[in-house]
Design a protein around this motif. Structure first.
Motif, PDB file in Angstrom:
ATOM      1  N   ALA A 544       0.844  -1.194   0.000  1.00  0.00           N
ATOM      2  CA  ALA A 544       0.000   0.000   0.000  1.00  0.00           C
ATOM      3  C   ALA A 544       0.877   1.241   0.000  1.00  0.00           C
ATOM      4  O   ALA A 544       1.882   1.310   0.719  1.00  0.00           O
ATOM      5  CB  ALA A 544      -0.913  -0.006   1.223  1.00  0.00           C
ATOM      6  N   SER A 545       0.518   2.213  -0.799  1.00  0.00           N
ATOM      7  CA  SER A 545       1.240   3.501  -0.854  1.00  0.00           C
ATOM      8  C   SER A 545       2.712   3.304  -1.176  1.00  0.00           C
ATOM      9  O   SER A 545       3.598   3.869  -0.522  1.00  0.00           O
ATOM     10  CB  SER A 545       1.100   4.263   0.473  1.00  0.00           C
ATOM     11  N   GLY A 546       3.015   2.473  -2.185  1.00  0.00           N
ATOM     12  CA  GLY A 546       4.393   2.272  -2.591  1.00  0.00           C
ATOM     13  C   GLY A 546       4.987   3.494  -3.250  1.00  0.00           C
ATOM     14  O   GLY A 546       4.276   4.458  -3.593  1.00  0.00           O
ATOM     15  N   LEU A 547       6.310   3.506  -3.433  1.00  0.00           N
ATOM     16  CA  LEU A 547       6.979   4.640  -4.049  1.00  0.00           C
ATOM     17  C   LEU A 547       6.440   4.880  -5.456  1.00  0.00           C
ATOM     18  O   LEU A 547       6.251   3.936  -6.229  1.00  0.00           O
ATOM     19  CB  LEU A 547       8.497   4.406  -4.133  1.00  0.00           C
ATOM     20  N   THR A 548       6.245   6.140  -5.779  1.00  0.00           N
ATOM     21  CA  THR A 548       5.796   6.503  -7.127  1.00  0.00           C
ATOM     22  C   THR A 548       7.009   6.690  -8.027  1.00  0.00           C
ATOM     23  O   THR A 548       8.165   6.735  -7.571  1.00  0.00           O
ATOM     24  CB  THR A 548       4.994   7.808  -7.099  1.00  0.00           C
ATOM     25  N   TYR A 549       6.730   6.825  -9.327  1.00  0.00           N
ATOM     26  CA  TYR A 549       7.806   7.052 -10.285  1.00  0.00           C
ATOM     27  C   TYR A 549       8.572   8.326  -9.947  1.00  0.00           C
ATOM     28  O   TYR A 549       9.801   8.361  -9.989  1.00  0.00           O
ATOM     29  CB  TYR A 549       7.218   7.152 -11.706  1.00  0.00           C
ATOM     30  N   GLU A 550       7.833   9.385  -9.566  1.00  0.00           N
ATOM     31  CA  GLU A 550       8.497  10.653  -9.237  1.00  0.00           C
ATOM     32  C   GLU A 550       9.385  10.506  -7.996  1.00  0.00           C
ATOM     33  O   GLU A 550      10.493  11.059  -7.939  1.00  0.00           O
ATOM     34  CB  GLU A 550       7.440  11.740  -8.995  1.00  0.00           C
ATOM     35  N   GLU A 551       8.925   9.750  -6.995  1.00  0.00           N
ATOM     36  CA  GLU A 551       9.736   9.541  -5.791  1.00  0.00           C
ATOM     37  C   GLU A 551      10.971   8.717  -6.105  1.00  0.00           C
ATOM     38  O   GLU A 551      12.052   8.966  -5.550  1.00  0.00           O
ATOM     39  CB  GLU A 551       8.897   8.846  -4.717  1.00  0.00           C
ATOM     40  N   LEU A 552      10.833   7.743  -6.972  1.00  0.00           N
ATOM     41  CA  LEU A 552      11.974   6.937  -7.379  1.00  0.00           C
ATOM     42  C   LEU A 552      13.027   7.799  -8.052  1.00  0.00           C
ATOM     43  O   LEU A 552      14.234   7.668  -7.802  1.00  0.00           O
ATOM     44  CB  LEU A 552      11.500   5.832  -8.328  1.00  0.00           C
ATOM     45  N   GLN A 553      12.580   8.702  -8.902  1.00  0.00           N
ATOM     46  CA  GLN A 553      13.505   9.563  -9.643  1.00  0.00           C
ATOM     47  C   GLN A 553      14.163  10.618  -8.757  1.00  0.00           C
ATOM     48  O   GLN A 553      15.294  11.032  -9.022  1.00  0.00           O
ATOM     49  CB  GLN A 553      12.738  10.268 -10.785  1.00  0.00           C
ATOM     50  N   SER A 554      13.472  11.052  -7.718  1.00  0.00           N
ATOM     51  CA  SER A 554      13.999  12.150  -6.897  1.00  0.00           C
ATOM     52  C   SER A 554      14.814  11.681  -5.701  1.00  0.00           C
ATOM     53  O   SER A 554      15.513  12.478  -5.074  1.00  0.00           O
ATOM     54  CB  SER A 554      12.841  13.019  -6.396  1.00  0.00           C
ATOM     55  N   ASP A 555      14.742  10.379  -5.354  1.00  0.00           N
ATOM     56  CA  ASP A 555      15.492   9.894  -4.198  1.00  0.00           C
ATOM     57  C   ASP A 555      16.998   9.953  -4.473  1.00  0.00           C
ATOM     58  O   ASP A 555      17.453   9.544  -5.550  1.00  0.00           O
ATOM     59  CB  ASP A 555      15.093   8.449  -3.878  1.00  0.00           C
TER      60      ASP A 555
END
Length: 852
Positions: A544-555
């Motif tokens: 539930a509420s896994g990392l989004t594409y944008e969060e993956l790119q910004s980490d």
């Protein structure tokens, strides 16, 4: 400094800690507040502020026989219950009369004691004037008083008790600030004290308390000394003076000829006087040993424990050192050195003989011995063993430089110290209850070290697999069907390296664009199997509420991973261990099910040992052979080294410290191993990126990574180290410490005196870097205590070491070791095979008999 400026919002956990401590604190402490206020009033009546401009030096300095005492005597000895400023030498008072030669001592910048006193007295007058005008910010700038911060702090508190705290040590002030969640002050003593007072006045639970009460509470809540010291002291031969000690509330020892210990400006001056009165037949090791025993009395602090013993097997009582501490009781006919103690005779008992007590009047009591003495009645709780000051020194060096090397001869406990200090640091270091607790429990220390060194880094490969619901399939199908098979064509790459048990993080593309599942590989690739069923997955848990594409790119860590770099355009992507740790950790924070199945938390302690062939490719990055998809072939793959992985892990976990422990750091070619990163480890360059030459990636060393190295100076002198390394590391020397063997015997041999005398001969022939370490005589946490144990160590460790040092020169070996070497036969004598005879022969040769 306005105290209002210091008002801050304190963290909830800090406030809860204060509330908890308040519930166990007695602010009255049996009239202690009344006593301190009476002492303060007595001092201010005797030394009026108005009298300071004309105050004579006879009323100020230590060493004078002024009736009623001098200012410095009151501050150092008579008002300890107000605030302690004990420790160090008499130079902290700037001017004093040395008792040994009746010579005045004062700062070198002055030509005479009169000139010095004029400057110092004027400095105090100016400090009091500024304090009266509420201009405390300017007091630390008074040049004449810069060498006396503790004395200045205490005097200002006594005269202006509402404006400062009764805390004389700047180190203690910084400790309390850190415990309150504030940065340690860069200001000097008075400004830092005022800063701390301002923070305390912002705490609702402490409002209305006097500054004296606040001082008492600080030491109750977060005593900078993480623990108490425990020593045993015999009150005269066979306990002759025990009844007097019990009735008078003190412990007493002899060596009266040296006089009051308070008269000596330093330990060195005391030892010189002790040597004049007690030469012990010219045995310098015995002089050192016995003078250390006596000097222990002035080092005891309020709260320390004293075990009074009679002989080797009788405990008379256990007591607590009171505020009065050490005093010279000239009214006693003998045994005038005393320490005030509050005795508890309920611990009187007979114990298994402690043989070392036969040779010492004063000696430290180990945690193990204390547990045996007190049986099931611990007297000091989790603080039975003091934090080694070396750990605190190491902590300060790391805070200052970021990396430190422990160096010294073999057997001085460098690796042992580094490992324990690393765990202590990672648990919070100075002031941390968790750090204190782990030090006193060897089993807990070992378990915590294993946990910190292993973290929860997955022992399986972790992959990211992309599903496209619009065109192929959805991750929900995996949970509906229970298993999904994948063909070679759909995997496209990486499939030969997938293994059963690997974790798969399931990412779903348009329209979800987020991580939605965790799965596990059940069958690995078989080149002979039908291509339609190359591998298979089984479901582990929905996310539930896994990392989004944008969060993956910004980490900061995951943005460099394969799925981010290829924008999730593909099917199967590899994660490095650091990336996998980061991704699973973030997912676990959002969904506890992930933490259950994949673990959470990072490896925070990493150990590596350098050796001559250790290279940059091992440490930072380099091309390494890996199994190819072509049977029997190898590919060269760019692989991260251990330092790069550690830095990535620390960067991904910025709120907690991480430690890299490098054993035998001097055995590696430092310039080649570190390469361009030798610059980035500098404290002021942490976080600055550099482009790595092989991968082309930007790389930085995070500020929360501490590097601790160890080096054996018998292998290579510190002076031969690469200059760049010496500039960037702090260095702490660990030398043999015979005091750790004090009171321990093997047969007829007193181990501490044997080690002292042996090293004196080694130093004269081979230099200080090839001394023999005390750790050689330890068996685990305890010192060896039998002739058989010692003989085994001598035959298998000590003798081979000395043979190596002396290049098999048996003439020299005979000179060093005496009759245990048969010089004519160029071999150890038959005595070596008889443990009792060996110990007796060495005791006779070194004059290190097991006697007081």
């Amino acid at each position: 400094m306005s105290l209002e400026r210091s008002a801050v919002e304190l963290d909830r956990t800090v406030l809860e800690s204060i509330e908890s401590a308040l519930r166990t604190w007695d602010p009255t402490e049996s009239g202690r507040l009344g006593e301190t206020e009476q002492l303060r009033e007595d001092f201010t009546r005797r030394f009026h502020l108005e009298a300071w401009p004309t105050l004579p030096i006879e009323s100020y300095a230590l060493g004078q026989q002024t009736p009623g005492g001098t200012v410095c005597w009151w501050m150092e000895f008579h008002t300890r219950s107000i605030a302690s400023m004990s420790g160090g030498s008499s130079y902290k008072h700037l001017i004093f009369l040395r008792s040994s030669d009746r010579q005045w001592r004062f700062p070198r910048e002055y030509d005479s004691v009169g000139e010095a006193w004029e400057a110092v007295r004027s400095g105090f007058v100016e400090a009091f004037r500024l304090a009266s005008a509420d201009r405390f910010d300017e007091i630390d700038d008074i040049r004449a008083l810069r060498g006396a911060p503790a004395l200045l702090s205490k005097l200002l508190f006594v005269y202006f008790p509402a404006e400062l705290l009764p805390v004389c040590s700047k180190t203690h002030v910084d400790h309390f600030l850190r415990r309150l969640g504030q940065p340690a002050s860069n200001w000097s003593a008075i400004q830092a004290n005022r800063q701390l007072l301002g923070v305390l006045r912002a705490v609702p639970q402490l409002r209305g308390r006097s500054t004296q009460e606040l001082g008492f509470f600080l030491y109750h809540w977060a005593d900078p000394r993480a623990a108490v010291d425990v020593v045993k002291i015999a009150p005269g031969e066979r306990g002759t003076y025990w009844q007097e000690c019990l009735d008078g509330g003190y412990i007493c020892v002899g060596w009266d000829d040296v006089g009051d210990l308070a008269q000596y400006e330093s330990k060195e001056a005391f030892r010189a006087a002790f040597r004049e009165h007690y030469s012990y037949g010219g045995n310098e090791a015995q002089v050192s040993r016995k003078s250390n025993e006596l000097w222990t009395l002035v080092q005891l602090q309020p709260g320390d424990k004293v075990v009074a013993n009679r002989g080797v097997s009788e405990v008379l009582a256990i007591g607590t050192v009171t505020e009065e501490g050490y005093s010279w009781r000239k009214e006693r006919p003998e045994y005038r050195h005393t320490v005030a103690v509050d005795w508890d005779t309920s611990f009187a008992r007979t114990i298994e003989p402690v043989r070392g007590w036969a040779t010492t009047t004063v000696s430290k009591v180990s945690a193990d011995l204390l547990r045996r003495i007190t049986a099931a009645s611990p007297i000091a709780g989790p603080k039975a063993v003091a934090v080694d000051p070396l750990y605190v020194e190491l902590e300060q060096a790391l805070r200052r430089r970021g990396q430190v090397v422990l160096y010294g001869p073999p057997g001085t406990g460098k690796t042992y110290t580094a490992r324990r200090a690393a765990v202590w640091l990672l648990e919070g270091g100075t002031g941390s209850a968790a750090a204190e607790a782990v030090l006193v429990d060897e089993a807990r220390m070992a378990a915590r070290e294993r946990e910190l060194a292993s973290g929860s880094r997955p022992d399986r490969q972790v992959w990211v697999m992309v599903a496209n619901p619009a065109h192929e399939w959805s991750w929900s199908r995996l949970f509906d069907d229970g298993v999904v098979e994948f063909s070679v064509g759909r995997l496209k790459r990486n499939f030969p390296r997938v293994r059963a048990g690997d974790l798969v993080v399931g990412y779903e593309s348009t329209p979800t664009k987020a991580v939605v599942a965790l799965a596990r590989v059940t069958t690995e690739y078989d080149p002979d199997a039908p291509c339609e069923a190359a591998i298979a997955l089984e479901p582990v848990t929905r996310i539930a509420s896994g990392l989004t594409y944008e969060e993956l790119q910004s980490d900061p860590v995951l943005s460099a991973s394969e799925p981010a770099r290829f924008r999730c355009q593909g099917t199967l992507f590899e994660l490095t261990p650091v990336e996998a740790e980061r991704l699973l950790g973030l997912l676990g924070e959002r969904d506890p099910a992930v933490a259950v199945h994949a673990g959470g938390g990072a490896r925070r302690l990493t150990r590596v040992t350098f050796h001559p062939s250790y290279a940059y490719e091992d440490f930072v990055e380099g091309f390494r052979p890996r199994e190819s998809s072509v049977a029997g072939a190898l590919d060269l793959t760019l692989t991260d080294g251990i330092f790069k992985e550690v830095c990535s892990t620390a960067a991904a976990d910025p709120s907690r410290p991480h430690v890299l422990l490098i054993d035998e750091i001097n055995r590696g070619n430092i310039p080649k191993v570190f390469g361009e990163l030798i610059t980035l480890i500098e404290k002021d360059k942490r976080g600055l990126p550099v482009r790595l030459p092989q991968s082309g990636q930007d790389f930085a060393v995070p500020s929360n990574l501490h590097i601790i190295g160890t080096m054996n100076t018998a292998d290579r002198s510190i002076h031969l180290l690469d200059t760049a390394l010496r500039r960037r590391f702090a260095f702490i020397e660990l030398l043999p410490d015979a005091q750790l063997l004090s009171g321990s015997t093997a047969g007829a041999l007193a181990l501490d005196l044997f080690l002292e005398n042996l090293n004196e001969r080694v130093r004269s022939r081979l230099g200080r870097e090839k001394q023999v370490g005390h750790a050689l005589f330890f068996d685990g946490p305890s010192v060896v205590d039998s002739a058989e144990q010692f003989a085994a160590i001598f035959r298998h460790e000590l003798l081979p070491l000395l043979q190596e040092y002396l290049y098999e020169d048996y003439d020299e070996l005979g000179t060093v070791l005496g009759s245990v070497i048969d010089v004519a036969a160029q071999t150890p004598s038959a005595v070596v095979d008889d443990p009792e005879e060996l110990c007796a022969a060495l005791a006779a040769h070194f004059s290190a008999h097991a006697s007081a």
